[in-house]
Motif scaffolding. Sequence first.
Motif, PDB file in Angstrom:
ATOM      1  N   LYS A 135      64.479  -4.383 -60.633  1.00 47.79           N
ATOM      2  CA  LYS A 135      65.301  -5.528 -60.233  1.00 47.79           C
ATOM      3  C   LYS A 135      64.834  -6.099 -58.913  1.00 47.79           C
ATOM      4  O   LYS A 135      64.811  -7.305 -58.716  1.00 47.79           O
ATOM      5  N   GLU A 136      64.445  -5.218 -57.989  1.00 47.90           N
ATOM      6  CA  GLU A 136      64.008  -5.693 -56.682  1.00 47.90           C
ATOM      7  C   GLU A 136      62.546  -6.081 -56.689  1.00 47.90           C
ATOM      8  O   GLU A 136      62.007  -6.533 -55.706  1.00 47.90           O
ATOM      9  N   THR A 170      55.584  -6.106 -67.510  1.00 49.69           N
ATOM     10  CA  THR A 170      54.131  -6.018 -67.409  1.00 49.69           C
ATOM     11  C   THR A 170      53.608  -4.706 -67.960  1.00 49.69           C
ATOM     12  O   THR A 170      52.402  -4.542 -68.100  1.00 49.69           O
ATOM     13  N   GLY A 171      54.529  -3.781 -68.236  1.00 46.51           N
ATOM     14  CA  GLY A 171      54.079  -2.467 -68.687  1.00 46.51           C
ATOM     15  C   GLY A 171      53.531  -1.625 -67.560  1.00 46.51           C
ATOM     16  O   GLY A 171      52.989  -0.536 -67.788  1.00 46.51           O
ATOM     17  N   GLN A 172      53.664  -2.092 -66.326  1.00 44.04           N
ATOM     18  CA  GLN A 172      53.156  -1.363 -65.174  1.00 44.04           C
ATOM     19  C   GLN A 172      54.063  -0.186 -64.874  1.00 44.04           C
ATOM     20  O   GLN A 172      55.285  -0.318 -64.820  1.00 44.04           O
ATOM     21  N   LYS A 173      53.488   0.990 -64.685  1.00 39.24           N
ATOM     22  CA  LYS A 173      54.271   2.199 -64.483  1.00 39.24           C
ATOM     23  C   LYS A 173      54.952   2.208 -63.132  1.00 39.24           C
ATOM     24  O   LYS A 173      56.086   2.649 -63.000  1.00 39.24           O
ATOM     25  N   TRP A 174      54.254   1.730 -62.109  1.00 34.53           N
ATOM     26  CA  TRP A 174      54.781   1.762 -60.744  1.00 34.53           C
ATOM     27  C   TRP A 174      55.187   0.360 -60.313  1.00 34.53           C
ATOM     28  O   TRP A 174      54.588  -0.626 -60.735  1.00 34.53           O
ATOM     29  N   PRO A 175      56.187   0.248 -59.435  1.00 38.04           N
ATOM     30  CA  PRO A 175      56.682  -1.075 -59.033  1.00 38.04           C
ATOM     31  C   PRO A 175      55.719  -1.863 -58.149  1.00 38.04           C
ATOM     32  O   PRO A 175      55.877  -3.060 -57.979  1.00 38.04           O
ATOM     33  N   LEU A 176      54.749  -1.203 -57.548  1.00 31.65           N
ATOM     34  CA  LEU A 176      53.735  -1.875 -56.744  1.00 31.65           C
ATOM     35  C   LEU A 176      52.366  -1.606 -57.341  1.00 31.65           C
ATOM     36  O   LEU A 176      52.165  -0.629 -58.069  1.00 31.65           O
ATOM     37  N   VAL A 230      57.426   5.705 -43.461  1.00 38.76           N
ATOM     38  CA  VAL A 230      58.428   5.698 -42.389  1.00 38.76           C
ATOM     39  C   VAL A 230      59.791   5.897 -43.047  1.00 38.76           C
ATOM     40  O   VAL A 230      60.158   5.144 -43.963  1.00 38.76           O
ATOM     41  N   PRO A 231      60.551   6.913 -42.643  1.00 41.17           N
ATOM     42  CA  PRO A 231      61.808   7.239 -43.328  1.00 41.17           C
ATOM     43  C   PRO A 231      62.765   6.066 -43.508  1.00 41.17           C
ATOM     44  O   PRO A 231      63.447   5.965 -44.523  1.00 41.17           O
ATOM     45  N   SER A 232      62.825   5.158 -42.532  1.00 39.19           N
ATOM     46  CA  SER A 232      63.785   4.058 -42.619  1.00 39.19           C
ATOM     47  C   SER A 232      63.328   2.938 -43.549  1.00 39.19           C
ATOM     48  O   SER A 232      64.087   1.994 -43.798  1.00 39.19           O
ATOM     49  N   ILE A 233      62.106   3.031 -44.064  1.00 45.13           N
ATOM     50  CA  ILE A 233      61.584   1.977 -44.947  1.00 45.13           C
ATOM     51  C   ILE A 233      61.477   2.487 -46.379  1.00 45.13           C
ATOM     52  O   ILE A 233      62.229   2.096 -47.256  1.00 45.13           O
ATOM     53  N   GLN A 244      60.131  -1.403 -48.952  1.00 41.44           N
ATOM     54  CA  GLN A 244      58.929  -2.178 -49.237  1.00 41.44           C
ATOM     55  C   GLN A 244      59.173  -3.193 -50.347  1.00 41.44           C
ATOM     56  O   GLN A 244      58.681  -4.323 -50.303  1.00 41.44           O
ATOM     57  N   LEU A 245      59.949  -2.784 -51.371  1.00 40.09           N
ATOM     58  CA  LEU A 245      60.276  -3.713 -52.457  1.00 40.09           C
ATOM     59  C   LEU A 245      61.151  -4.856 -51.947  1.00 40.09           C
ATOM     60  O   LEU A 245      61.015  -5.999 -52.384  1.00 40.09           O
ATOM     61  N   ARG A 246      62.039  -4.536 -51.021  1.00 40.97           N
ATOM     62  CA  ARG A 246      62.862  -5.603 -50.431  1.00 40.97           C
ATOM     63  C   ARG A 246      62.006  -6.577 -49.641  1.00 40.97           C
ATOM     64  O   ARG A 246      62.236  -7.789 -49.674  1.00 40.97           O
ATOM     65  N   LEU A 247      61.044  -6.072 -48.903  1.00 43.90           N
ATOM     66  CA  LEU A 247      60.139  -6.959 -48.161  1.00 43.90           C
ATOM     67  C   LEU A 247      59.375  -7.857 -49.122  1.00 43.90           C
ATOM     68  O   LEU A 247      59.244  -9.071 -48.895  1.00 43.90           O
ATOM     69  N   LYS A 248      58.899  -7.276 -50.201  1.00 40.71           N
ATOM     70  CA  LYS A 248      58.085  -8.050 -51.149  1.00 40.71           C
ATOM     71  C   LYS A 248      58.898  -9.152 -51.822  1.00 40.71           C
ATOM     72  O   LYS A 248      58.363 -10.235 -52.122  1.00 40.71           O
ATOM     73  N   SER A 249      60.178  -8.909 -52.054  1.00 40.31           N
ATOM     74  CA  SER A 249      61.007  -9.895 -52.750  1.00 40.31           C
ATOM     75  C   SER A 249      61.696 -10.869 -51.799  1.00 40.31           C
ATOM     76  O   SER A 249      62.460 -11.726 -52.241  1.00 40.31           O
TER      77      SER A 249
END
Length: 479
Positions: free
Chosen positions: A47-48, A55-61, A75-78, A83-88
């Motif tokens: 969703k994010e 796409t059939g991609q196994k990993w979100p990135l 980094v624990p806080s990320i 990272q998915l939030r940054l990308k979207s």
Amino acid sequence: MEGANAKAHTLRSRILETEAQLKRLKEELAQVEVSGKAHTGHDSSAKENPVAQGTGQKWPLSAEEYKRYGRQMIVPSIGILGQLRLKSSSVLIIGAGGLGCPAAAYIAGAGVGKIGLVDGDTVEVSNLHRQILHSTCTVGMRKVDSAICFLKSINPNATYVAHPWHISPENAQEIVGGYDLVLDCTDNPASRYLISDACVLLSKILISASALRTDGQLIVLNSPPLPPGNVAGGPCYRCVFPKPPPAESVLTCGEGGILGPVVGVMGVLQAVETIEIIVQGKITPPDSTQIVASPTNMVLYSALGTPPFRSVRLRPRRPDCFACSPDATLRLESLKGGSLDYALFCGLMPAVNILRPDERIEARDYAQIQKNGDMHLLVDVREKVQFDICHIEGSINVPFSTFKGGNQESRIHKPDWLPQSLPPEAPIYLVCRLGNDSQVVARILKDAGLTSGGARWIGDIKDGLKAWKDQVDGHWPEY
């Protein structure tokens, strides 16, 4: 042989470290996926990350993105969710100058999916000591194009949008409305009030910064971005500064100067705040009824201060704020319709035009007077630091601030800078950088009665040292 063994040992260590990092990422991803399915019934990471859907991609990135952002994701806080939030997410940076350049570089490097840049200026040589996305090769190029060219070399994965014009009441809604978060990297009060108003009306968090000489300040405004009247929302720029500063007190970098690393520090802090807000999911509050107002701080930085950083607690939204209070009268219709005159509100005035044409002299004509050796006095009213950079031979320095300070009366009516040997009929010429301050001082001296009953001519060199370079000395240093 020993060198090869040492290198092999280093490589094996790096492989083990990378494998350990990948294992941790996989475990974190599994937890996110399980948590998402438990709460929503489907894959929350997908969703994010709409790009990965179908796409059939196994990993979100992508594999390249894991490599690119790996050091950041551990980094624990990320983590992977951050990272998915940054990308979207999408970020609008208004101003591609000293603040916008470092902010954009780190925001792009962090992996923000869409970055918009607003600036109507072109690159000048005087920009290069602080505006790190531009270079000598891009002088004369539009700043937004120069910046995007550099940003693509940092991270080609993001989508970059150029808005090659200045922000205005007419275009603010259309531009700001297309992004999740806004950075104010401009350098004038009128733009700051306009950008803040647009963010309040469109429910956007605003990260505002400024810098001059060796000082800077940073504020996160309208956070959380709740509708006007909701006291749990963050204060806006008008809450912090209900009235603009006097127009004559406002200095730009071109007038007051700026140390490059200082504005760089403030731009980097804007990037830090941007990333933190996005990865913590603060762009859009989930339920405004459950939000409790949190304190807002202003960060003050002084390169020469001890300590260099200070934090000032700010008050919440003002109950009488024009933009965000329950009785706010600010509307999108008035903003887009152009009925709000921000230049008038901030007291911005056109170029100074105080003296009559017969009270001013062209630079070339003054050069001829100087060449003839006619008795006169030339007073340079720039501040001493500028006078020391360059000045016309024979001029004396009486800074403009002298005529605005507490000892103004004594310095005008009993000027110790006026040579006793100067005949009462000898003219006094004033000069400054652009021919504005010199007009003001000329009028002050005339009103103070230094014309010797009309026998002495007092006036200025029109357009100041800029005209001196254009008309008299082409090698004059331009700063």
